[in-house]
Motif scaffolding. Structure first.
Motif, PDB file in Angstrom:
ATOM      1  N   ASP A  58     -37.443 -12.590 -10.130  1.00 47.46           N
ATOM      2  CA  ASP A  58     -36.708 -12.545 -11.400  1.00 47.46           C
ATOM      3  C   ASP A  58     -36.184 -11.141 -11.680  1.00 47.46           C
ATOM      4  O   ASP A  58     -35.050 -10.963 -12.150  1.00 47.46           O
ATOM      5  CB  ASP A  58     -37.610 -12.997 -12.559  1.00 47.46           C
ATOM      6  CG  ASP A  58     -37.932 -14.488 -12.497  1.00 47.46           C
ATOM      7  OD1 ASP A  58     -37.182 -15.219 -11.802  1.00 47.46           O
ATOM      8  OD2 ASP A  58     -38.927 -14.912 -13.111  1.00 47.46           O
ATOM      9  N   THR A  59     -37.009 -10.135 -11.381  1.00 48.77           N
ATOM     10  CA  THR A  59     -36.584  -8.745 -11.578  1.00 48.77           C
ATOM     11  C   THR A  59     -35.402  -8.408 -10.670  1.00 48.77           C
ATOM     12  O   THR A  59     -34.431  -7.772 -11.091  1.00 48.77           O
ATOM     13  CB  THR A  59     -37.752  -7.780 -11.297  1.00 48.77           C
ATOM     14  OG1 THR A  59     -38.857  -8.118 -12.139  1.00 48.77           O
ATOM     15  CG2 THR A  59     -37.342  -6.335 -11.546  1.00 48.77           C
ATOM     16  N   ALA A  60     -35.491  -8.843  -9.399  1.00 51.32           N
ATOM     17  CA  ALA A  60     -34.394  -8.595  -8.449  1.00 51.32           C
ATOM     18  C   ALA A  60     -33.110  -9.282  -8.910  1.00 51.32           C
ATOM     19  O   ALA A  60     -32.019  -8.701  -8.838  1.00 51.32           O
ATOM     20  CB  ALA A  60     -34.784  -9.086  -7.050  1.00 51.32           C
ATOM     21  N   ASN A  61     -33.233 -10.508  -9.414  1.00 49.34           N
ATOM     22  CA  ASN A  61     -32.045 -11.255  -9.855  1.00 49.34           C
ATOM     23  C   ASN A  61     -31.463 -10.719 -11.152  1.00 49.34           C
ATOM     24  O   ASN A  61     -30.320 -11.023 -11.495  1.00 49.34           O
ATOM     25  CB  ASN A  61     -32.374 -12.747 -10.008  1.00 49.34           C
ATOM     26  CG  ASN A  61     -32.472 -13.451  -8.667  1.00 49.34           C
ATOM     27  OD1 ASN A  61     -31.920 -12.992  -7.675  1.00 49.34           O
ATOM     28  ND2 ASN A  61     -33.167 -14.582  -8.636  1.00 49.34           N
ATOM     29  N   ALA A  62     -32.272  -9.937 -11.892  1.00 49.48           N
ATOM     30  CA  ALA A  62     -31.765  -9.333 -13.138  1.00 49.48           C
ATOM     31  C   ALA A  62     -30.843  -8.143 -12.857  1.00 49.48           C
ATOM     32  O   ALA A  62     -30.174  -7.650 -13.770  1.00 49.48           O
ATOM     33  CB  ALA A  62     -32.941  -8.889 -14.010  1.00 49.48           C
ATOM     34  N   ASP A  63     -30.800  -7.694 -11.601  1.00 50.94           N
ATOM     35  CA  ASP A  63     -29.899  -6.607 -11.201  1.00 50.94           C
ATOM     36  C   ASP A  63     -28.464  -7.009 -11.567  1.00 50.94           C
ATOM     37  O   ASP A  63     -27.992  -8.068 -11.154  1.00 50.94           O
ATOM     38  CB  ASP A  63     -30.015  -6.391  -9.679  1.00 50.94           C
ATOM     39  CG  ASP A  63     -29.202  -5.189  -9.197  1.00 50.94           C
ATOM     40  OD1 ASP A  63     -28.211  -4.829  -9.858  1.00 50.94           O
ATOM     41  OD2 ASP A  63     -29.559  -4.630  -8.137  1.00 50.94           O
ATOM     42  N   PRO A  64     -27.759  -6.183 -12.366  1.00 49.81           N
ATOM     43  CA  PRO A  64     -26.390  -6.563 -12.784  1.00 49.81           C
ATOM     44  C   PRO A  64     -25.427  -6.746 -11.610  1.00 49.81           C
ATOM     45  O   PRO A  64     -24.370  -7.343 -11.764  1.00 49.81           O
ATOM     46  CB  PRO A  64     -25.956  -5.394 -13.689  1.00 49.81           C
ATOM     47  CG  PRO A  64     -26.898  -4.271 -13.370  1.00 49.81           C
ATOM     48  CD  PRO A  64     -28.178  -4.905 -12.934  1.00 49.81           C
ATOM     49  N   ARG A  65     -25.800  -6.224 -10.424  1.00 48.69           N
ATOM     50  CA  ARG A  65     -24.926  -6.407  -9.257  1.00 48.69           C
ATOM     51  C   ARG A  65     -25.045  -7.806  -8.668  1.00 48.69           C
ATOM     52  O   ARG A  65     -24.252  -8.192  -7.824  1.00 48.69           O
ATOM     53  CB  ARG A  65     -25.267  -5.376  -8.177  1.00 48.69           C
ATOM     54  CG  ARG A  65     -24.977  -3.933  -8.578  1.00 48.69           C
ATOM     55  CD  ARG A  65     -25.416  -2.969  -7.495  1.00 48.69           C
ATOM     56  NE  ARG A  65     -26.852  -3.073  -7.225  1.00 48.69           N
ATOM     57  CZ  ARG A  65     -27.451  -2.487  -6.189  1.00 48.69           C
ATOM     58  NH1 ARG A  65     -26.743  -1.772  -5.339  1.00 48.69           N
ATOM     59  NH2 ARG A  65     -28.757  -2.615  -6.007  1.00 48.69           N
ATOM     60  N   ARG A  66     -26.087  -8.547  -9.068  1.00 46.25           N
ATOM     61  CA  ARG A  66     -26.290  -9.889  -8.518  1.00 46.25           C
ATOM     62  C   ARG A  66     -25.669 -10.946  -9.436  1.00 46.25           C
ATOM     63  O   ARG A  66     -25.784 -10.875 -10.643  1.00 46.25           O
ATOM     64  CB  ARG A  66     -27.791 -10.181  -8.333  1.00 46.25           C
ATOM     65  CG  ARG A  66     -28.434  -9.402  -7.203  1.00 46.25           C
ATOM     66  CD  ARG A  66     -29.809  -9.947  -6.852  1.00 46.25           C
ATOM     67  NE  ARG A  66     -30.472  -9.141  -5.840  1.00 46.25           N
ATOM     68  CZ  ARG A  66     -30.359  -9.342  -4.533  1.00 46.25           C
ATOM     69  NH1 ARG A  66     -29.619 -10.340  -4.084  1.00 46.25           N
ATOM     70  NH2 ARG A  66     -30.988  -8.567  -3.671  1.00 46.25           N
TER      71      ARG A  66
END
Length: 684
Positions: free
Chosen positions: A345-353
């Motif tokens: 979830d933290t990785a997917n919260a990256d605005p680049r994703r």
């Protein structure tokens, strides 16, 4: 003034200009809006309006407006500006939210109609621009009086999703940006990625990263992985051992013949779908077979030896390596406190994703395959991974499954570069994605062990133009170089003819002259569309759609367009510029259409052709018509006068002065044999 403002802003009329028009040199959307009671309420009289607007669209802080400096529009809001003007800036800001760099706009009152305004703003995608205009008006009304059914976050999300559906993918957009930077015109041919670059005989087509130069045979070969491997093997290039099978039993026998561990994948799949890696025994192969079979259009599956190493994508354009990226499968790194699920979830919260190809990275997808892979590493999604422990969520390094890319363009060993270039030539692709598996791209692959595991037609550019780590590669340049080599022409000459009377006759004469010079002329007129003296369509074809039809025709190398005032008012010119604009006359005919009530307004409409003349172009103007004569002030190129006046008249004196400065003109001079047409160029 009424007691309190009511949300009265409404759109009365919508027009889409697809070329130069009376409001702008470029394409634009035109809304005719009525403020109603809001005409009495500039922004500084509506409590909280400016603060709420800036909070919803913070990009408005960057708008300079007429002040010519950052924050100029916010100053106008605080001082008080009318809400039609606010709608224009909101429409621009909404398009900027989805990455469309549009900044041109203007708002002008409609003469004689209090509270009615012309709102004009630029656009990149027609459907996105129209949606932005509608949402801008709804937003302004909501800020005047809160609408309980208007949820800004939902509306903005819907708008962004709509823009993503119609937007070009990152690969197509990169090519178009490069083409625009070189002044190469383009036309979108469908709602997807099919685009024409250039005009007429010079036109080329692209669809994503396939071009009109891409061989159909090469695409067929690349989509057949078995045939690709056999051809590369015959050329002495490193490839894995493999066999094609159509059943689980055949797959097991092939795996035993090749030797475990093996890979099972579809014969004609893409994006890494259906690929099962590191299969150690018969049970693994039997479980993998239906997964691969489901992704194969022909129901055929490949079993091949497992090549251990890192995953590299080599992009070959026109026979040369343009970029190399290392692809790292989707994974998360434990921190000793968060669960694997929380880390994802933290990785997917990256605005680049984002979803699909909308952003530079794709969100990591947690499906059954990902959960099973996590289990194989000894974890459940709810477990806390030790600090520093890398947990893989996919086996393949595709960007579309959440992987990341690292640029390795300038690190590859020359021998590996040669292998990749030779592989692309062997298959015959002008643009190819070569998938290498090897321990290290900086060492010769023949020595370290490794192989080419796949060759892709229409490879994506995203991992190279937007790498997660490393410098972006400008790979659209060699694509456009291949389609339009330095010095190549992308445009055909365009002569546009307008005026109240004589347009069709003049267009026919110009076409006849250039036909005699060996040109393949495309002509539009009130008679129809004529290509190389063949009438294709019999109708009134003096509008922008007919012009685009000629520019799309691959036989045309010269265009002559009759341009009527109706088409300009309705859609603009339908093209960017004309090399020659011919204006014959302006007479008080056809007034009362779309707000054109005077002959002076009609002259402004006709002058759009003159404004569309580039610096190296010409405007051929009737010096005897005072309204046409005034158009010279709007021409960036050279003016060529023509006149029926006799020598000694005021008009001829003006023409003589023009020619003394090196100008050109055509005039009538009396002679013993009657009047003679004389071409004057400078002192000659």
């Amino acid at each position: 003034m009424t007691e309190r403002p009511t949300p009265d802003l409404t759109i009365l009329e919508t027009r889409v200009y697809r070329g130069a028009n009376i409001w702008s040199y470029d394409r634009a959307i035109h809304l005719v809006v009525d403020l109603g009671s809001l005409e009495e309420y500039p922004t500084n009289t509506v409590p909280g309006f400016t603060e709420h607007l800036i909070a919803m669209l913070p990009g408005l802080r960057e708008h300079s407006c007429s002040r010519g400096k950052r924050g100029g529009f916010v100053e106008r809001l605080n001082e008080g500006t009318w809400l039609g003007h606010v709608a224009e800036h909101c429409a621009l800001a909404l398009q900027q939210v989805v990455g469309h760099d549009v900044r041109r706009g203007k708002t002008r009152g409609v003469k004689g109609r209090t509270g009615v305004y012309n709102v004009i703003f630029g656009y990149m995608d027609e459907q996105v621009g129209l949606a932005a205009g509608r949402l801008a008006v709804r937003l302004v009304n909501h800020l005047v009086e809160a609408d309980p059914e208007f949820d800004w976050d939902t509306e903005l999300d819907d708008f962004i999703r709509r823009a993503q559906r119609t937007a070009f993918g990152p690969s197509t957009q990169a090519i178009l940006d490069e083409a625009v930077s070189r002044d190469i015109p383009w036309i979108r041919l469908n709602q997807h990625s099919l685009v024409q670059l250039g005009q007429g005989v010079h036109a080329k087509r692209i669809r994503a990263t396939m071009t009109s130069e891409t061989s159909a045979i090469a695409v067929d070969i690349a989509s057949d992985k078995d045939l690709t491997t056999r051809l590369l093997s015959a050329a002495g290039l490193p490839v894995p051992k493999q066999d094609t099978v159509r059943s689980a039993d055949q797959a097991v026998r092939a795996a035993e013949r090749i030797g475990y561990p093996v890979v099972v994948k579809p014969l004609d799949g893409n994006h890494g779908r259906g690929v099962c890696l590191d299969l150690q025994n018969e049970d693994d192969v039997r479980a993998a077979f239906p997964i691969a079979e489901e992704q194969s259009r022909r129901g055929t599956v490949i079993v091949e030896s497992l090549i251990v190493g890192k995953d590299y994508r080599c992009l070959i354009i026109d026979g040369r390596v343009a970029a190399i990226a290392e692809r790292v499968p989707a994974s998360v790194t434990g921190d000793g406190t968060a669960t694997i699920e929380q880390l994802v979830d933290t990785a997917n919260a990256d605005p680049r994703r984002g979803v699909g190809h909308e952003k530079v990275l794709t969100r990591i997808k947690v499906d059954e395959a990902a959960i099973e892979l996590v289990r194989e590493q000894g974890f459940e999604m709810t477990d806390v991974a030790p600090d520093g422990q890398v947990v893989k969520l996919a086996l393949t390094g595709n960007m579309s499954t959440g992987g990341i890319s690292i640029d390795r363009t300038f690190e590859a060993h020359p021998e590996n570069v040669e292998i990749a270039e030779e592989a692309a030539q062997m298959i015959g692709l002008d643009i190819a994605g070569i998938d290498f598996i090897c321990p290290d791209i900086t060492e010769p692959v023949r020595e370290t062990g490794g192989a080419i595991c796949e060759i892709n037609a229409a490879p994506g550019f995203r991992m190279h133009t937007h790498p997660t780590i490393g410098e972006p590669q400008f790979i659209a340049k060699p694509v456009v170089d291949m389609l339009f080599p330095p010095g190549a022409t992308s445009r055909i000459p365009i002569v546009a003819v307008t005026g109240t009377n004589g347009k069709t006759t003049t267009s026919r004469m110009i076409s006849h002259v250039f036909k005699g010079m060996g040109r393949k002329v495309g002509m539009t007129s009130t008679d129809g569309v004529v290509i190389d003296e063949r009438l294709l369509i019999r109708s009134d074809a003096s509008g922008p759609r007919s012009a685009r039809m000629v520019l799309q025709n691959p036989r045309v190398d010269f265009a002559v367009f009759e341009v009527a005032r109706g088409g300009i008012l309705r859609e603009g010119l339908g093209y960017e510029r004309n090399d020659v604009a011919v204006v014959l006359n302006v007479q008080p005919d056809h007034l009362g259409m779309r707000g054109i009530d005077t002959v002076e307004q009609l002259a402004d409409v006709k002058a759009v052709l003159v404004e569309a003349v580039p610096r190296d172009g010409h405007a051929v103007l009737n010096a005897d018509d005072p309204l046409v004569r005034e158009m010279r002030r709007r021409c960036s190129g050279q003016v060529v006068w023509f006149s029926m006046e006799e020598p000694g008249s005021e008009t001829r004196d003006m023409i003589d002065a023009h020619c003394r400065r090196g100008g050109k003109a055509l005039v009538l001079n009396p002679s013993e044999r009657g009047e003679m047409i004389v071409v004057k160029h400078g002192p000659r």
